[in-house]
Design a protein around this motif. Structure first.
Motif, PDB file in Angstrom:
ATOM      1  N   ALA A  41       1.447   4.439  15.938  1.00 23.33           N
ATOM      2  CA  ALA A  41      -0.332   4.961  16.757  1.00 23.33           C
ATOM      3  C   ALA A  41      -0.596   4.951  15.924  1.00 23.33           C
ATOM      4  N   PRO A  42      -0.276   6.443  14.937  1.00 22.89           N
ATOM      5  CA  PRO A  42      -1.046   7.835  14.631  1.00 22.89           C
ATOM      6  C   PRO A  42      -1.869   6.538  13.127  1.00 22.89           C
ATOM      7  N   ALA A  43      -0.794   5.550  12.474  1.00 23.47           N
ATOM      8  CA  ALA A  43      -1.298   4.950  11.290  1.00 23.47           C
ATOM      9  C   ALA A  43      -2.631   4.249  11.559  1.00 23.47           C
ATOM     10  N   VAL A  44      -2.823   3.500  12.405  1.00 19.85           N
ATOM     11  CA  VAL A  44      -3.318   2.043  12.949  1.00 19.85           C
ATOM     12  C   VAL A  44      -4.786   2.253  13.788  1.00 19.85           C
ATOM     13  N   ASP A  45      -5.121   1.461  13.725  1.00 21.21           N
ATOM     14  CA  ASP A  45      -6.985   1.735  13.769  1.00 21.21           C
ATOM     15  C   ASP A  45      -6.593   1.164  15.462  1.00 21.21           C
ATOM     16  N   GLY A  46      -5.408   0.025  15.379  1.00 18.41           N
ATOM     17  CA  GLY A  46      -5.122  -0.646  16.837  1.00 18.41           C
ATOM     18  C   GLY A  46      -3.635  -1.047  16.926  1.00 18.41           C
ATOM     19  N   ILE A  47      -3.102  -1.685  18.665  1.00 21.51           N
ATOM     20  CA  ILE A  47      -2.332  -2.595  18.464  1.00 21.51           C
ATOM     21  C   ILE A  47      -2.432  -4.101  18.995  1.00 21.51           C
ATOM     22  N   ILE A  48      -1.986  -4.422  18.387  1.00 19.55           N
ATOM     23  CA  ILE A  48      -1.853  -6.463  19.616  1.00 19.55           C
ATOM     24  C   ILE A  48      -0.124  -6.168  19.921  1.00 19.55           C
ATOM     25  N   ALA A  49       0.229  -6.192  21.544  1.00 15.69           N
ATOM     26  CA  ALA A  49       1.624  -7.118  21.276  1.00 15.69           C
ATOM     27  C   ALA A  49       1.644  -8.372  22.108  1.00 15.69           C
ATOM     28  N   ALA A  72       1.785   7.549   7.527  1.00 13.97           N
ATOM     29  CA  ALA A  72       0.336   7.665   7.768  1.00 13.97           C
ATOM     30  C   ALA A  72      -0.635   8.872   6.997  1.00 13.97           C
ATOM     31  N   ARG A  73      -0.751   8.907   6.707  1.00 12.97           N
ATOM     32  CA  ARG A  73      -1.569   9.941   6.103  1.00 12.97           C
ATOM     33  C   ARG A  73      -2.015   9.494   4.977  1.00 12.97           C
ATOM     34  N   ASP A  74      -0.851   8.343   3.891  1.00 13.50           N
ATOM     35  CA  ASP A  74      -1.609   8.226   3.169  1.00 13.50           C
ATOM     36  C   ASP A  74      -2.282   6.352   3.134  1.00 13.50           C
ATOM     37  N   VAL A  75      -1.809   5.961   4.239  1.00 12.56           N
ATOM     38  CA  VAL A  75      -2.044   4.406   4.278  1.00 12.56           C
ATOM     39  C   VAL A  75      -3.905   4.185   3.768  1.00 12.56           C
ATOM     40  N   ALA A  76      -4.018   4.982   4.036  1.00 12.28           N
ATOM     41  CA  ALA A  76      -5.991   5.219   3.683  1.00 12.28           C
ATOM     42  C   ALA A  76      -6.381   4.442   2.296  1.00 12.28           C
ATOM     43  N   VAL A  77      -5.370   6.043   1.756  1.00  9.56           N
ATOM     44  CA  VAL A  77      -5.406   5.637  -0.136  1.00  9.56           C
ATOM     45  C   VAL A  77      -4.895   4.276  -0.175  1.00  9.56           C
ATOM     46  N   ILE A  78      -3.978   3.897   0.208  1.00 11.53           N
ATOM     47  CA  ILE A  78      -2.783   2.778  -0.243  1.00 11.53           C
ATOM     48  C   ILE A  78      -3.824   1.499  -0.288  1.00 11.53           C
ATOM     49  N   LEU A  79      -4.422   1.521   1.700  1.00 13.17           N
ATOM     50  CA  LEU A  79      -5.526   0.461   1.600  1.00 13.17           C
ATOM     51  C   LEU A  79      -7.098   0.330   0.329  1.00 13.17           C
TER      52      LEU A  79
END
Length: 245
Positions: free
Chosen positions: A24-32, A98-105
């Motif tokens: 959850a901390p790494a994403v804006d939302g979850i679809i299951a 989760a800390r790095d994902v914004a930079v990755i994208l």
């Protein structure tokens, strides 16, 4: 919505609390997608504030990996996800992802990258060690990819298939990249889970049609070498109930 996690699950209440805390901390939302669970899987997912939608299949149907994944991709597009992250209930992202994902994208947008793989680490005997010998040390999986509604062709295989569209798969040499981040697999920690996984795949794919090397290696400890997870590559939760119950 920039990044949405997609999850297919059946009877995964053991792993879900830790998965939600991890992803959850790494994403804006979850679809299951709850595939006819007979435990509290659907309820656990529906109660989390980041879960946008829970698709529910009726109980008693055979596992349909391709159908489940296609339903989740469709839902991700309906929710406007620019990127999707596919992580199973028994998997955990290392904490720094989760800390790095914004930079990755951001980097992906700048360089035209459409898919990323993560290093796949099979935990063994406890939460601190993973196998590194042979095939175990070479495992990686493309689980983070751009969600382009213009891409409409998908892997026809029913097992061990790519989540991402074939329009990406066929161009991985030019639009794919590899992340240094680890994705840890918890369902190989205990011997009973390893044997259950082996039996599941042998039953689903008795002729190793979808995995040429077969499945015996899942329970073979010959030449086993273990590596220790460094503190800066650890994952949340630090005490996962799935590994202590």
């Amino acid at each position: 919505m920039r990044l949405v996690a997609l999850l297919q699950a059946r009877n995964e209440q053991r792993f879900l609390p830790g998965w939600l805390e991890n992803v959850a901390p790494a994403v804006d939302g979850i679809i299951a997608l709850d595939d006819g669970s007979e435990d509290a899987t659907a309820e656990i997912l529906a109660a989390h504030p980041k879960v946008l939608q829970v698709i529910r299949n009726p109980a008693g149907q055979p596992w349909n990996e391709r159908g489940n994944q296609m339903a989740l991709i469709k839902a991700g597009r309906q929710h406007g996800a620019q990127w999707v992250l596919c992580v199973d209930a028994d998997e955990r992202l290392e904490q720094r992802f989760a800390r790095d994902v914004a930079v990755i994208l951001d980097d992906a947008d700048a360089k035209g990258i459409e898919a990323y793989s993560l290093r796949f680490r099979e935990l063994w005997n406890d939460r601190s060690h993973y196998r590194k010998d042979g095939i175990w040390g070479r495992k990686a999986r493309y689980g983070l990819f751009r969600n382009d509604i213009r891409q409409t062709k998908f892997d026809p295989r029913p097992l061990h298939r790519y989540w991402m569209p074939l329009e990406i798969v066929t161009r991985l040499a030019s639009v794919g990249a590899h992340l240094p981040h680890n994705l840890y697999h918890l369902r190989m920690v205990f011997a009973e889970d390893r044997h259950a996984r082996y039996q599941r795949y042998v039953t689903m794919d008795p002729d190793s049609r979808y995995q040429p090397q077969g499945y015996d290696y899942l329970v073979d400890e010959t030449g086993m070498e273990l590596a220790t997870i460094p503190p800066d590559r650890d994952f949340l939760p630090l005490r996962d109930a799935a590994l202590f119950e």
